[in-house]
Structure formats: C-alpha cells, structure tokens
Design a protein around this motif. Structure first.
Motif, PDB file in Angstrom:
ATOM      1  N   SER A 160      35.959  42.356  36.388  1.00 18.07           N
ATOM      2  CA  SER A 160      37.401  42.193  36.269  1.00 18.07           C
ATOM      3  C   SER A 160      38.096  43.191  37.191  1.00 18.07           C
ATOM      4  O   SER A 160      37.484  44.162  37.643  1.00 18.07           O
ATOM      5  CB  SER A 160      37.843  42.420  34.819  1.00 18.07           C
ATOM      6  OG  SER A 160      37.652  43.777  34.455  1.00 18.07           O
ATOM      7  N   PRO A 161      39.380  42.986  37.509  1.00 18.00           N
ATOM      8  CA  PRO A 161      40.072  43.903  38.434  1.00 18.00           C
ATOM      9  C   PRO A 161      40.068  45.360  37.974  1.00 18.00           C
ATOM     10  O   PRO A 161      39.986  46.262  38.812  1.00 18.00           O
ATOM     11  CB  PRO A 161      41.502  43.341  38.468  1.00 18.00           C
ATOM     12  CG  PRO A 161      41.337  41.887  38.163  1.00 18.00           C
ATOM     13  CD  PRO A 161      40.203  41.810  37.183  1.00 18.00           C
ATOM     14  N   LYS A 162      40.148  45.600  36.683  1.00 15.06           N
ATOM     15  CA  LYS A 162      40.130  46.980  36.173  1.00 15.06           C
ATOM     16  C   LYS A 162      38.712  47.489  35.935  1.00 15.06           C
ATOM     17  O   LYS A 162      38.533  48.646  35.519  1.00 15.06           O
ATOM     18  CB  LYS A 162      40.938  47.070  34.885  1.00 15.06           C
ATOM     19  CG  LYS A 162      42.424  46.830  35.084  1.00 15.06           C
ATOM     20  CD  LYS A 162      43.187  47.003  33.774  1.00 15.06           C
ATOM     21  CE  LYS A 162      44.688  46.778  33.995  1.00 15.06           C
ATOM     22  NZ  LYS A 162      45.454  46.904  32.723  1.00 15.06           N
TER      23      LYS A 162
ATOM     24  N   TRP B 235      38.767  36.198  38.165  1.00 21.47           N
ATOM     25  CA  TRP B 235      39.715  36.934  37.342  1.00 21.47           C
ATOM     26  C   TRP B 235      41.110  36.900  37.949  1.00 21.47           C
ATOM     27  O   TRP B 235      41.284  37.088  39.149  1.00 21.47           O
ATOM     28  CB  TRP B 235      39.279  38.393  37.196  1.00 21.47           C
ATOM     29  CG  TRP B 235      38.087  38.590  36.318  1.00 21.47           C
ATOM     30  CD1 TRP B 235      36.784  38.662  36.705  1.00 21.47           C
ATOM     31  CD2 TRP B 235      38.082  38.738  34.897  1.00 21.47           C
ATOM     32  NE1 TRP B 235      35.965  38.854  35.624  1.00 21.47           N
ATOM     33  CE2 TRP B 235      36.743  38.909  34.491  1.00 21.47           C
ATOM     34  CE3 TRP B 235      39.092  38.759  33.928  1.00 21.47           C
ATOM     35  CZ2 TRP B 235      36.372  39.092  33.157  1.00 21.47           C
ATOM     36  CZ3 TRP B 235      38.727  38.935  32.592  1.00 21.47           C
ATOM     37  CH2 TRP B 235      37.391  39.098  32.214  1.00 21.47           C
TER      38      TRP B 235
ATOM     39  N   PRO C  18      44.728  38.673  38.571  1.00 19.37           N
ATOM     40  CA  PRO C  18      45.055  40.100  38.756  1.00 19.37           C
ATOM     41  C   PRO C  18      45.508  40.820  37.491  1.00 19.37           C
ATOM     42  O   PRO C  18      45.441  42.055  37.438  1.00 19.37           O
ATOM     43  CB  PRO C  18      46.198  40.054  39.788  1.00 19.37           C
ATOM     44  CG  PRO C  18      45.963  38.791  40.552  1.00 19.37           C
ATOM     45  CD  PRO C  18      45.410  37.822  39.564  1.00 19.37           C
TER      46      PRO C  18
ATOM     47  N   ASN D 287      43.954  40.927  34.748  1.00 17.67           N
ATOM     48  CA  ASN D 287      42.753  41.400  34.056  1.00 17.67           C
ATOM     49  C   ASN D 287      42.492  40.666  32.737  1.00 17.67           C
ATOM     50  O   ASN D 287      41.574  41.014  32.008  1.00 17.67           O
ATOM     51  CB  ASN D 287      42.832  42.906  33.786  1.00 17.67           C
ATOM     52  CG  ASN D 287      41.463  43.554  33.635  1.00 17.67           C
ATOM     53  OD1 ASN D 287      40.713  43.675  34.593  1.00 17.67           O
ATOM     54  ND2 ASN D 287      41.123  43.976  32.411  1.00 17.67           N
TER      55      ASN D 287
ATOM     56  N   ARG E 143      41.424  44.589  48.449  1.00 19.66           N
ATOM     57  CA  ARG E 143      41.853  43.213  48.196  1.00 19.66           C
ATOM     58  C   ARG E 143      43.363  43.190  47.980  1.00 19.66           C
ATOM     59  O   ARG E 143      43.857  42.979  46.874  1.00 19.66           O
ATOM     60  CB  ARG E 143      41.134  42.634  46.982  1.00 19.66           C
ATOM     61  CG  ARG E 143      39.617  42.683  47.121  1.00 19.66           C
ATOM     62  CD  ARG E 143      38.910  41.939  46.027  1.00 19.66           C
ATOM     63  NE  ARG E 143      37.472  42.065  46.121  1.00 19.66           N
ATOM     64  CZ  ARG E 143      36.604  41.349  45.415  1.00 19.66           C
ATOM     65  NH1 ARG E 143      37.032  40.454  44.560  1.00 19.66           N
ATOM     66  NH2 ARG E 143      35.309  41.528  45.550  1.00 19.66           N
TER      67      ARG E 143
END
Length: 375
Positions: A107-109, A152, A154, A156, A346
């Motif tokens: 995931s982004p985080k 995913w 953004p 999250n 990204r």
C-alpha cells in the motif's frame, strides 16, 4: 527512441521490482527464487538469492521507505523479507489460501499489502505489533474467478482488482487500528472492510493490469480482447471509456501522468494512450520504433505466418530461418512484456520506468526526449 538500457538477466522473467535508489533490482527467473542484482561499476552482479518458496514466484514488490520485499507464489504463501545486517530474513505470512497467490503490492503507506489469488480471494495483510507477526484479512465471495492484479488508491484504503471473470472491482480495505479514521463524512474511511465500492462489467474477456492515476481520479485496466478501459469518477455513477486497438492484447499499464498511459503486453512494444482536452482517450503511438509494415500485410499475413510456423516453413516456402516476422513486433523485447514498473518517485509525472518480459530482459525507458509525451 526512448530506450535507455537493455539488460539480459535470465531466459525468462516472471516479475521484478527495484530498490528505492534503483541501485538493486529483484527479479524472479521463472522459478521459486528471487535474484537480487546490484550495479557495480556499470555491471550487474548477483548479490543475493532469496530461497524460501516451493513454487514459481508470481509477484514481487519492494517498499521504498521501509526497504522490505514482499513476495507471493503459486505455493499459496507470501513472505516479507527484511534486510538485517547483510542478510535478507524472511517472515512467513499465512494467507489461508487453497489456490495460488498470483500478485502482490504494498500500500502507499507501506503498512499493508494486498495479495490476489486463484482462490477468488484477496488477502489484505498487515503487521500486528502485539504478536509480532503478519496477519491477513480475506475479502471472499466477491470474485467469480482468479484475481489477476491489484492496485492501491493513493488514499491507502481503496483497492482495485481485475479478474478472469472479466470484471474490475474496487473494495474498501479499512482496518481499525491500522488505518486512521478521517473526521470528514463521506470519505473512504467511512466504508467497512471488504465493502464493494463499484463493480465494472465492461469487458467480455479476462482483465489484467489495473492501475490508478496519480490523483486517484481515474482507473485504467486492460482486457484480453485487445481493449483498454478508462474509468473516471469511480463510485456509484462512474464514467467509462474503452479504446479498441488491432494489435495483440496488453498485460499491464502505467500512468506516467494524469492524462497519459503506457500499456505493455503481447505485442512486445509499449503503447502510448492519451486523453485530450475533453477527456477522450485514444491510442497515440508505439514508444519503441518498429519495422515498417503496411497495415494489410501486418494483419492479413498473421494467419499464413502461423501456418508457416506450424509446418516448419515460411509463408514463402524459403526456409525455416525466414519465419521471424513475429520477432519484429518489438525492437527491444522479443517476447511478451508482463511487467512495467516506475522508476523514482511516483509523483504527478513519471519520466523513467522499466519493463520485463518472457524474453528474460529488463529494459529501462526514459521519456525525457519524447517531447510529445511530456506536453
């Protein structure tokens, strides 16, 4: 031409991922191992071999901030690899699957990762501090066939999936204690875990390679019917478009900007799609140069070429060596491109990316000199 470098690492590459500084690349040479190469004095040297899976590795993702590698495999397991001193230490993630794990993505985080599987199930995995292990929560009974890719949003929380049932779906993956609750009403954190946000039934064939745009406002995915789909305003009333092309199907896509997409697949040559001022998407051109062939000869001769190969002779009846027409599809890759990965941050504009394929090559692409794509 946008090609920056071509590296032959193996006979076949299933998937690949880069470290945060692009000094190392992890790839699967179509077996149960992950080979990690480091660039040393302009040469790639194999520095690590990760061995824990029992069957072919289907997915690799390398987290940028935490420097952890996650792998998924047909053996129905997933491992999180941590670099401790000079050794990669694996941690088994129990996925509770009875079919192969097919894809994986952080995931982004980087506090969760998603695994798609052949069991019609998505596994959302997160780290449980109290017990010091990775646990998984399953989204079941939503897919009618194998989950081929995950992406995913953004935020999250939202997760998009594609499947061989021909549908693209968006789910909520909000997990209490892992994701922060947003005080604003109507946000993604208001949805429950596993809630189906939208189901897109646009394709009559298998679907692959779903991706979100940098802002998360647009969703793109591809079908095995040589079509690419773009969806705006993902929600109860989405706005959908499709672009039909005459070449072979795509397998994966990448948003290089909010209005430009690179698609890769069986045609061995990246394809560029763009949206105009009105938001209408269309095919622009091939990223790599290809041999000049007229439209009629390119499409009309495929049937006779196939029979020539079947009988061990070219369509002109000269010799076996003349049957090389399919290899002129792409000037860099010689077989299906199955993976496209952005290089660097990204952000809103991606200028560099890499592709890998069944020919065992990893190709680095740079859009710096492609002025029509940077506008």
């Amino acid at each position: 031409m946008a090609v920056m470098a071509v590296h032959q690492f193996a006979q076949c590459i299933t998937c690949h991922a880069w470290s945060a500084d692009q000094s190392m690349v992890a790839l699967c040479p179509n077996n149960n191992e992950v080979h990690i190469y480091r660039l040393v004095e302009d040469k790639w040297e194999k520095v690590y071999v990760l061995q824990k899976h029992d069957q072919v590795i289907s997915g690799i993702d390398w987290s940028a901030r935490s420097n952890r590698i996650v792998t998924s495999s047909h053996d129905r397991n997933s491992y999180v690899w941590n670099l401790e001193q000079s050794e990669w230490v694996p941690t088994l993630v129990i996925l509770r699957l009875n079919r192969a794990a097919l894809c994986v993505q952080w995931s982004p985080k980087e506090n969760k990762f998603a695994v798609g599987s052949g069991a019609k199930t998505i596994c959302i995995c997160y780290y449980e501090q109290d017990n010091n292990w990775w646990v998984s929560k399953l989204i079941r009974k939503r897919h009618d066939s194998s989950v081929t890719s995950v992406s995913w949003h953004p935020d999250n929380i939202f997760l998009a999936t594609t499947s061989t049932d021909g549908k693209c779906r968006v789910f909520s993956t909000f997990i209490k204690g892992v994701d922060a609750k947003d005080s604003k009403k109507g946000t993604s954190s208001d949805s429950k875990f596993g809630e189906l946000i939208v189901q897109l039934d646009l394709s009559s064939s298998w679907t692959f390679g779903v991706k979100w745009s940098p802002s998360g406002n647009t969703l793109a995915y591809v079908g095995h019917n040589s079509m690419i789909y773009f969806v705006d305003d993902v929600g109860p009333s989405p706005l959908a478009q499709n672009v039909v092309f005459r070449d072979l199907p795509l397998r994966d896509v990448l948003f290089v900007s909010e209005r430009k997409v690179i698609g890769v697949g069986f045609d061995c040559n990246p394809m560029v799609f763009a949206a105009d001022e009105r938001g209408t998407w269309s095919f622009v051109r091939y990223l790599g140069e290809r041999k000049a062939v007229s439209s009629a000869s390119r499409y009309g001769s495929q049937f006779s070429e196939a029979f020539g190969k079947f009988y061990g002779q070219s369509k002109h009846g000269v010799n076996n060596d003349a049957v090389e027409t399919s290899r002129t599809r792409g000037t860099v890759h010689e077989n299906c491109i199955n993976c496209i990965i952005p290089l660097g941050d990204r952000g809103k504009m991606i200028r560099r990316f890499s592709t890998s394929g069944l020919d065992g090559r990893i190709v680095l692409w740079d859009l710096e000199n492609e002025q029509d794509l940077l506008e």
